[in-house]
Design a protein around this motif. Sequence first.
Motif, PDB file in Angstrom:
ATOM      1  N   LEU A 170       0.831  -1.203   0.000  1.00 55.31           N
ATOM      2  CA  LEU A 170       0.000   0.000   0.000  1.00 55.31           C
ATOM      3  C   LEU A 170       0.864   1.251   0.000  1.00 55.31           C
ATOM      4  O   LEU A 170       0.564   2.227  -0.695  1.00 55.31           O
ATOM      5  N   GLN A 171       1.941   1.236   0.775  1.00 58.80           N
ATOM      6  CA  GLN A 171       2.827   2.401   0.847  1.00 58.80           C
ATOM      7  C   GLN A 171       3.437   2.705  -0.524  1.00 58.80           C
ATOM      8  O   GLN A 171       3.493   3.860  -0.944  1.00 58.80           O
ATOM      9  N   GLN A 172       3.892   1.668  -1.233  1.00 54.02           N
ATOM     10  CA  GLN A 172       4.450   1.872  -2.568  1.00 54.02           C
ATOM     11  C   GLN A 172       3.413   2.440  -3.523  1.00 54.02           C
ATOM     12  O   GLN A 172       3.687   3.337  -4.314  1.00 54.02           O
ATOM     13  N   ARG A 173       2.201   1.890  -3.441  1.00 58.40           N
ATOM     14  CA  ARG A 173       1.138   2.340  -4.352  1.00 58.40           C
ATOM     15  C   ARG A 173       0.764   3.791  -4.078  1.00 58.40           C
ATOM     16  O   ARG A 173       0.507   4.562  -5.010  1.00 58.40           O
ATOM     17  N   MET A 174       0.725   4.182  -2.815  1.00 57.80           N
ATOM     18  CA  MET A 174       0.393   5.556  -2.469  1.00 57.80           C
ATOM     19  C   MET A 174       1.420   6.529  -3.038  1.00 57.80           C
ATOM     20  O   MET A 174       1.079   7.626  -3.505  1.00 57.80           O
ATOM     21  N   VAL A 175       2.700   6.140  -3.019  1.00 58.15           N
ATOM     22  CA  VAL A 175       3.748   6.988  -3.604  1.00 58.15           C
ATOM     23  C   VAL A 175       3.499   7.161  -5.097  1.00 58.15           C
ATOM     24  O   VAL A 175       3.570   8.266  -5.635  1.00 58.15           O
ATOM     25  N   ASP A 176       3.184   6.056  -5.789  1.00 62.81           N
ATOM     26  CA  ASP A 176       2.919   6.123  -7.228  1.00 62.81           C
ATOM     27  C   ASP A 176       1.725   7.015  -7.542  1.00 62.81           C
ATOM     28  O   ASP A 176       1.724   7.764  -8.518  1.00 62.81           O
ATOM     29  N   MET A 177       0.692   6.922  -6.709  1.00 57.05           N
ATOM     30  CA  MET A 177      -0.536   7.683  -6.953  1.00 57.05           C
ATOM     31  C   MET A 177      -0.288   9.186  -6.927  1.00 57.05           C
ATOM     32  O   MET A 177      -0.959   9.940  -7.625  1.00 57.05           O
ATOM     33  N   TRP A 178       0.667   9.622  -6.106  1.00 55.81           N
ATOM     34  CA  TRP A 178       0.896  11.056  -5.948  1.00 55.81           C
ATOM     35  C   TRP A 178       2.108  11.542  -6.724  1.00 55.81           C
ATOM     36  O   TRP A 178       2.568  12.660  -6.534  1.00 55.81           O
TER      37      TRP A 178
END
Length: 208
Positions: free
Chosen positions: A65-73
């Motif tokens: 989830l942490q990796q995906r959140m970085v990608d999203m922003w």
Amino acid sequence: MSSVREPVVLTAEPRGEGLDVAVAAARRVVEALLLAGDGTALDMSDVAARLEAVAERLERHAPTLQQRMVDMWAGDGVTRHDPVVGSENALAPPLRFLGRDDGSVESRTTLGLPYQGPPGVIHGGISALLLDHALDFANQWAGVSGMTGTLTVRYHRPAPLFVELVITARQETVEGRKIRTTGELHADGELCVTAEAIFIDKHLPRPR
């Protein structure tokens, strides 16, 4: 002699491959489920099992989830994951906003069954969500933006499903940290919903 500039696209354009295509298919599934309803002759337990299998496969291959959140922003991810304009978000219609030479922004879209409130019309909360987003894009286009402080929505008439909606917004005034922005939602040339908001510019210092 002055020339009028072509509208500027303010949202990420959908890609014809990868996640965007899968999400478009998911939107179709959501609408198809609503259309089928409980009266369908299909074995919905089998449909559910197939959808669960797809979800489990996606979860197994997902990053943290942490990796995906970085990608999203990162980069244009901020508009790709968004629940109104995001081509990567199955909740989004998605809208495509254009910035116009006169300082306004505009989006055109047609909403179906997933956004229904009363029979045949758009849920009022959805109209408010779309307009709040339009106001934010108007602020970004004007060059001074902030967080929504207050949002006042007036419903003039029901906004219908399956009819093209025209959503417009414009920044009206900037006074210190307060930004006043207005927007409208039309269908078939008729005014359905208006919105006015005060945004707070978080980049300016608070008054002492």
